[in-house]
Design an enzyme around this catalytic site. Sequence first.
Site, PDB file in Angstrom:
ATOM      1  N   LYS A  90       0.810  -1.222   0.000  1.00 34.57           N
ATOM      2  CA  LYS A  90       0.000   0.000   0.000  1.00 34.57           C
ATOM      3  C   LYS A  90       0.842   1.271   0.000  1.00 34.57           C
ATOM      4  O   LYS A  90       0.433   2.294  -0.550  1.00 34.57           O
ATOM      5  CB  LYS A  90      -0.932   0.000   1.212  1.00 34.57           C
ATOM      6  CG  LYS A  90      -1.913  -1.171   1.235  1.00 34.57           C
ATOM      7  CD  LYS A  90      -3.034  -0.990   0.236  1.00 34.57           C
ATOM      8  CE  LYS A  90      -4.027  -2.150   0.256  1.00 34.57           C
ATOM      9  NZ  LYS A  90      -5.005  -2.059  -0.824  1.00 34.57           N
ATOM     10  N   GLU A 112     -10.010   5.690   2.895  1.00 33.61           N
ATOM     11  CA  GLU A 112     -10.780   4.590   3.449  1.00 33.61           C
ATOM     12  C   GLU A 112      -9.788   3.464   3.727  1.00 33.61           C
ATOM     13  O   GLU A 112      -8.690   3.469   3.192  1.00 33.61           O
ATOM     14  CB  GLU A 112     -11.824   4.116   2.438  1.00 33.61           C
ATOM     15  CG  GLU A 112     -11.302   3.135   1.374  1.00 33.61           C
ATOM     16  CD  GLU A 112     -10.218   3.705   0.484  1.00 33.61           C
ATOM     17  OE1 GLU A 112     -10.162   4.937   0.327  1.00 33.61           O
ATOM     18  OE2 GLU A 112      -9.400   2.928  -0.061  1.00 33.61           O
ATOM     19  N   SER A 374       1.790  -9.591  -1.012  1.00 30.37           N
ATOM     20  CA  SER A 374       1.427  -8.171  -0.880  1.00 30.37           C
ATOM     21  C   SER A 374       1.642  -7.599   0.513  1.00 30.37           C
ATOM     22  O   SER A 374       1.850  -6.403   0.669  1.00 30.37           O
ATOM     23  CB  SER A 374      -0.030  -7.968  -1.305  1.00 30.37           C
ATOM     24  OG  SER A 374      -0.884  -8.801  -0.550  1.00 30.37           O
TER      25      SER A 374
END
Lengths: 396, 271
Positions: A90, A112, A374
């Site tokens: 991210k 969010e 990830s």
Amino acid sequence: MKIGMPKDGRFGDFGGKYIPETLVPAIEELEENYQKFKNDKSFQKEFDYYLKNYAGRPTPLYFAENLTKFVGGAKIYLKREDLLHGGAHKINNTLGQALLAKRMKKKRIIAETGAGQHGVATAMACSCLGLPSEVYMGYKDTVRQRQNVFRMDLLGCKVYPVKSGSQTLKDAINEAIRDWITNVETTYYLLGSAVGPHPYPVMVRDFQSVIGKEIKQQMKNIPDTIIACVGGGSNAIGTFYPMIGNGVEMIGVEAAGQGLKTGKHSATLNAGKKGVLHGMMTYLLQDSDGQIKETHSISAGLDYPGVGPEHAYLKDTGNVKYKSATDREVINAFLTLTKTEGIIPALESAHAVSQAIKVAKTKSKSDSIVITLSGRGDKDIDIVKQYLEKNAKNSR
Amino acid sequence: MPKIQDKFKELKSKNEKALISYIMTGFPNENTTLSIVRGLVNGGTDIIELGFPFSDPIADGPVIQNASTISLNKGAKIEKFFRIVKKIRKETDIPLILMTYTNVLYTHGYTKFMSRVKKSGIDGLILPDMSIEESKDYLKSAKKNNLDTIFLVSPNTNNTRLRKIVKASTGFLYMVAVFGTTGVQTKIHKYTIDSIKNAKKIVGNKLPIGIGFGVSTPSDVKKYVSVGVDAVIVGSANLNIIENTPPSKLQKRITEYTKKLKRSTRVGKAT
Ligand SMILES: Cc1ncc(COP(=O)(O)O)c(C=O)c1O
């Protein structure tokens, strides 16, 4: 149309900008600025600087020898996004967008989050660049990922639990959009996946494409297969996009939850229908009246009834295959990777691991598979513990 | 002549502005909707907007969100909605507008959906998440079925865009009063007044202008009428009354409230 080159913000039928009029000027401003800075050398230099020195890029491509032996098939490599600052891919996107927001002179950042990883990555990028951040998070997610709520608190980010709807990622996005409509003149909405109205899906893809670009440089030969999990689809599109047209087999893995037949899943591309949500046309889990269904996944980060429009397009063109993994399969993959390699994956990433194990078995030893790992699994330890305890009880 | 256009013409000849009342169908339940509509009609409202709920109403504040959730939990379905509209049509020929979100139409297919909408007795549509860029198929189907397409404009919509939106709009132009979602507001902003004045200059006589989002009191109505809007749209305030009034008193209470608002739309001979 060349794949991945959106015309009017569309990937074939998918994408677009279905937004309330109040957001149009903001979206136009964003598009203009993104176009401008995308090719701006000083912006790229700054972005690269933070990716390297703050986030910890490049991430290693690790040959998972033990896992490969354990499975007994193709060679399995892990693209270690879990080693990035914050613990997930991210941060690639949040640094890019926060730098853009800064250049756009925005004074307030909202976001969010589902699993809390994007919220944490937003809070970090914002702290680092001196921007205040506020994050919307479904109430259910604040409970199951409470460690990340506390991390955001510590980072000075305000977290708003969202109690409407299913109290997960979808509802957090609704609330963030409402905030944006209300504070549109001062606020930058830092969206966390390759979803939403144009230009977000393209911009997030571009910021995440560093994953696929590095894999290309790090593999001597192009891998045979590349696998990533798909929630909104940012780590997957960042992995796939630079590989399109190279003859690599690409597989995205969605959350099958308790099983596709139970209806308790979030496998949008496997079981969804075309529709419009959160500013985009894409595949959605919905009923016959177009009401969005509640989703289920053991991983908060994949618990979303939509998917990025470029994935919808890549599914229809057949460029990427989309599979799914059940909660049970995911826990097994989580345990397997943890035990064989000493790497604790995020439950989201464990979806990709599960699929990779299945595929590797069917391939020869000379084949190679890359998994985009990830994120790391520290945030999920309690969920896994609960799952194992519950199952031990049930089988007693 | 289309019913909404007709209504504005009629009101003009009477020196009145339009009161447009929004309610959510199926809130608090299906049976009540008809009596609420009677209350509105008896109170003298000019046009009724019927909300059909969507699970993810991003342009709506807490009041309409809550009404949407309740309506859906009580089993709102588009088939039921059409049945309610037909019942309303048996009692009144007041112009009716369907307000919902794009996905509801898209899922049923624009063409098929619009012909159903028309047959049920609806006169126009409002979709707060339908931008003009994405509206080609929507407009085509609406036109084919003689349904008005009412688009929203915002205080931050620039004049070039405003002109484009006016071109795609029929019935009236829906001006959003605030930066924000639907819901009751406590004050009228200067930027709202400025954007009404600007829109009047750009739009001229091409379309009536309605103002909505946050309008709730007779004094709001008076203020907006005094700066020249052609219609005021009241939504969340109706839902607040519906939520807080016992069923036996609801219809009467709605009528009283509507009468008060309607009184403020009468400009009299002065203009
Ligand atoms: C570790 C991790 N992987 C994957 C995802 C899913 O997001 P995306 O599909 O955008 O990569 C999340 C989202 O929270 C995440 O935290």
